[in-house]
Write an enzyme that holds these catalytic residues in place. Structure first.
Site, short mmCIF file in Angstrom:
data_model
loop_
_atom_site.label_atom_id
_atom_site.label_comp_id
_atom_site.label_asym_id
_atom_site.label_seq_id
_atom_site.Cartn_x
_atom_site.Cartn_y
_atom_site.Cartn_z
CD GLU A 7 -3.18 0.73 2.05
OE1 GLU A 7 -3.73 1.66 2.65
OE2 GLU A 7 -3.57 -0.45 2.13
CG ASP A 102 -2.64 -1.38 5.20
OD1 ASP A 102 -1.55 -1.98 5.20
OD2 ASP A 102 -2.76 -0.16 5.44
CE1 TYR A 316 -3.86 -1.55 8.63
CE2 TYR A 316 -6.09 -2.22 9.21
CZ TYR A 316 -5.21 -1.47 8.42
OH TYR A 316 -5.71 -0.68 7.42
#
Length: 864
Positions: A7, A102, A316
């Site tokens: 990303e 992600d 995350y």
């Protein structure tokens, strides 16, 4: 060749380092970093490199009716052309590709965008890998078991893009055109933004409408053997203990009785123990709340957490989960911290517990675990101060979730004196439990001496306190995010960004957030003429529809079509009231800029902005009344509540970052300058020999002071002076410039400014920005991330788009980048320790120049 797409660039660098065992090299294509090892290439995107928009024919706001946007086509086009070109080139060389963006709705959409770009070049196999932390174990496991792209999840993200574009653009254009407010000052409206703004405005209305009630409270000191503690008066109110006395006569009567008392008899002593359970693991909302207690805004907290995630130190940070997964071994993770200086002792103490069992919250999801440390522990000097503070918060929250409960002993004492009841409570921590490893929760104790029923204690220092009930408090950012979550507004990935947008658009200010006048007007207009715009029910319904897309229960086309129909009904309500809406918004726009009465007309003075971007004070009756006053040339003006007793004008504060200062009443500043004569101190170095120009200390009507040539404007030589303090011209002269040395008297210690020319040169040298770390807020780690993104020197920041660069650097916001750019010396700026104005004589703008920029709203709109 295997092509891996992540990303962002820093994720690509980290994954390349893991998969290559540190052997990857870096090359550049089209200015984009490509990491290479063996037959593998890894490239990072910059978030969305493809954007959605309307076709070009819809771009002119004046030629397109906003309602036309509802059914307009949506087109996709590259927003980062160099990255798109690089991805296409690499795709043509690849035998297979792996999407490693992600793992959430937005990441899946970004991965799908990369997939579509690859498919335009080749039909090689494309796989998807997912992980919740960028650690060696999890990344290698993910690449060992690749999956497929979840096109339903990506479609949910795409639906959000389209819906937000159509709603935002159509309503923003309608309100902005109605209020004739274009250019950078357009009136922004959004599908999630507007209902969130209504939450803030509604709370402000509650505060403004609040009618305080008077009440009284009584306190007395009780003493045993020299130990004194405070007890509070209470009385029985239909079976409950009441502390607030609502009748002043009753309060006074109780006060007089207590004053007469010399002792109080203990009637009740009650002891009990209470178990204080550890907190649940962090989800996004709880993390933002905890970080907020440390002083971090929601946006800043998430930026730092994302950086810690990318570097492999935490999981995350966008998650609703509050239950650790079954494969998390708390003992194994604790063991990673035992050898660290900062956490070793606490980790060891937790490992010594007989049974280590983590707490659980109410929400369990399968996409990501709660936020916790990964076990890859950074060196303390590898992170800047903010990053370390947030990292320690995450580590200690994990520690708390596997720690034991705390145990408190509570003591309640009731005494009676002169038929008045008094009570006091104390608490003592018997077992620290999780408080020993988690210092962010309160573990304060309160002391009461050991007393027994029937004892008599001395009474002294009786106090009667008059109080008033208080209005509800404004929502703090974390509380606002919790409220948004409760109402289904936005997602865990977008809520903090929504609040940041409200700040950026000038709809809210301060912290906790407070709505501005234009914010209140936007909400009022929507409520009166189209309440769906600020309805949380409508927004929550669309959120639910997008979740249905992700689960395969609805399609992108169905949901976007439904949203267009909703918006069409909103416009049916709005169009009939366009003129009324415009009048309401225009009047409210003035409210935040209104200072007070104009001395030459029956209109008000407003803060206005010239076509050149500078601010000044002008009459609302322009062009009939052309009265103006200057403002300082540095900073953005903010109208304060304080008013000038002489002129009735609100004071003005100039927001200029670290150099923010209060300007005061603009009329007073102008009058003061008019009454101050220039003080000649020497010969002008530019024109003195040829034209006879002299340097003089001048006070400008804008409040600034400078040393400038008496021949201005024919000679514009000037040197800045500090805004505050009395200036003394001494008998000591500079050998080099033959100018007297100046001393500024401000505060206790005089400031020896010296020769104004020498001082200016010294200031320029100190302000020089030669390295990235010369910028405030840039440490070694941030400098390295900037260099990786192609910003090798401070001057490179002049050529960047802050919004774009922020997407490439985790942990850095667009606002921070703009602040760094503002620190760059575009032009020579003078001053010393107080450089709150550039002091340029040119800033003393002529009235005609001000009036030239003081056009009415319709003329201003034409110029934008």
């Amino acid at each position: 060749m295997e092509l891996i797409i992540t990303e962002k660039n820093n994720a690509a660098r980290r994954i390349a380092e893991i998969l290559s065992d540190g052997g990857a090299s870096t090359t550049q294509r089209n200015g984009v970093n490509v990491y290479e090892w063996g037959v593998t290439r890894c490239v990072g995107l910059s978030g969305h490199v493809v954007g959605v928009d309307f076709p070009e024919e819809y771009s002119d706001w004046r030629d397109v009716e906003p309602v036309e946007l509802i059914d307009a086509d949506i087109v996709k086009s590259p927003t980062q052309q160099n990255i798109v070109t690089t991805l296409r080139q690499l795709a043509r060389e690849a035998d297979e590709a792996v999407i490693a963006t992600d793992y959430d709705r937005e990441g899946e959409l970004i991965g799908k965008e990369a997939y579509e770009l690859i498919r335009e070049e080749t039909d090689v196999p494309v796989k998807r890998v997912r992980f919740s932390s960028i650690t060696e174990r999890e990344v290698k496991n993910a690449f060992a078991e690749p999956d497929d792209i979840d096109f339903d999840l990506a479609a949910a993200g795409e639906a959000r893009q389209i819906i937000d574009l159509v709603w935002g653009a159509a309503l923003t254009r309608f309100l902005s055109l109605s209020a004739r407010q274009l250019g950078e000052d357009f009136i922004s409206v959004g599908r999630v933004q507007s209902p969130t703004l209504k939450l803030i405005v509604d709370r402000e209305r509650e505060i403004q409408a609040f009618d305080p009630e008077d009440y009284w409270e009584l306190f007395a000191d009780l003493t045993k053997d020299g130990d004194t503690f405070e007890a509070q008066y209470f009385y029985d109110d239909d079976g409950s203990e009441a502390e607030r006395v609502w009748d002043e006569d009753d309060a006074t009567e109780a006060y007089e009785r207590l004053r007469e008392a010399t002792s109080a008899e203990i009637t009740t002593v009650r002891r009990r123990t209470r178990t204080d359970n550890p907190p649940a693991p962090f989800n996004t909302t709880a993390f933002i709340s905890a970080a907020g207690s440390l002083g971090y805004s929601a946006q800043r907290a998430m930026s730092i957490a994302e950086e810690l995630y990318t570097t492999g130190y935490v999981t995350y940070p966008r998650t609703d989960n509050t239950v650790y997964p079954d494969d998390l071994d708390p003992e194994e993770l604790l063991d990673e911290f035992t050898m660290t200086h900062e956490f070793g002792d606490d980790a060891e103490s937790l490992l010594e517990l007989d049974d280590i069992e983590a707490t659980e919250g109410d929400d369990e999801t399968t996409d990501h675990p709660p936020i916790h440390p990964t076990g890859e522990v950074p060196d303390r000097d590898a992170l800047d101060e903010d990053e370390w503070e947030v990292y320690e918060l995450v580590v200690r929250r994990f520690f708390a979730t596997v720690a034991e409960p705390a145990t408190w002993e509570h003591l309640r004492v009731v005494a009676q004196a002169k038929d008045c009841q008094l009570k006091a409570t104390g608490k003592r921590l018997l077992e620290a439990g999780y408080h020993a490893v988690y210092p962010y929760s309160s573990a304060s104790e309160s002391f009461l001496p050991a007393v027994e029923e029937g004892e008599h204690l001395d009474v002294s220092d009786v106090e009667l306190e008059a109080k008033q009930t208080q209005p509800p408090r404004r929502y703090g950012q974390s509380r606002l995010i919790q409220k948004m979550e409760d109402l289904g507004l936005g997602t865990k990935a977008t809520r903090h960004n929504t609040i940041e947008k409200l700040y950026d658009r000038g709809y809210i200010e301060s912290d906790p957030p407070r709505p501005t006048a234009i914010a209140e007007a936007v909400v009022e207009a929507a409520e009166e003429f189209a309440d769906r715009v600020v309805s949380d029910d409508m927004t929550a319904q669309l959120e639910a529809d997008m979740s249905a897309i992700a689960s395969g229960e609805a399609t992108l086309d169905d949901v976007t079509e439904e949203s267009r129909e909703m918006l069409g009904r909103v416009f049916d309500e709005l169009r009939e009231s366009r003129e009324d809406i415009g009048d309401l918004l225009q009047e409210s726009l003035k409210a935040d800029r209104r200072l007070g009465p104009c001395p030459e007309s029956d209109h008000d003075l407003l803060i206005r902005q010239s076509r050149q971007g500078s601010y000044f004070v002008g009459c609302d009756g322009y062009p009939d009344c052309q009265y103006t006053l200057p403002l300082p040339s540095s900073g953005e003006p903010l109208v304060l509540e304080e008013t000038c007793e002489e002129h009735g004008l609100n004071h003005v504060k100039m927001l200029a970052g670290r150099d923010t200062f209060v300007h005061g009443c603009p009329q007073c500043k102008a009058d003061e300058a008019d009454d101050t004569e220039d003080e000649v101190i020497g010969v002008c170095p530019d024109c003195g020999d040829d034209e006879g120009g002299e340097l003089a200390i001048k006070k400008l009507r804008s409040g600034s002071r400078l040393v400038g040539c008496t021949r201005y404007p024919d000679c514009d030589y000037s040197l800045p002076l500090p805004r505050r303090g009395d200036i003394e011209v001494t008998d000591e002269y500079c050998d080099e410039h033959d100018l007297p040395e100046l001393v500024v008297h401000s505060g206790d210690d005089p400031w020896e400014l010296g020769c104004p020319i020498c001082n200016f040169k010294e200031y320029q040298a100190r302000q020089a920005v030669n390295d990235l770390e010369d910028l405030d807020g840039v440490g070694p780690a941030t400098a390295e991330r900037l260099e990786t993104a192609g910003v090798d020197a401070p001057q490179d920041l002049h050529d960047v788009d802050p919004d774009v660069l922020a997407t490439e650097i985790q942990g850095v916001s667009a606002g921070q980048i703009r602040d760094w750019i503002s620190q760059l010396p575009d032009v020579d700026v003078g001053g010393d320790d107080d450089p709150d104005d550039d002091g340029d004589a040119e800033s003393e703008t002529d009235t005609e120049d001000l009036i030239d920029g003081a056009s009415p709203a319709d003329e201003r709109a034409e110029s934008d």
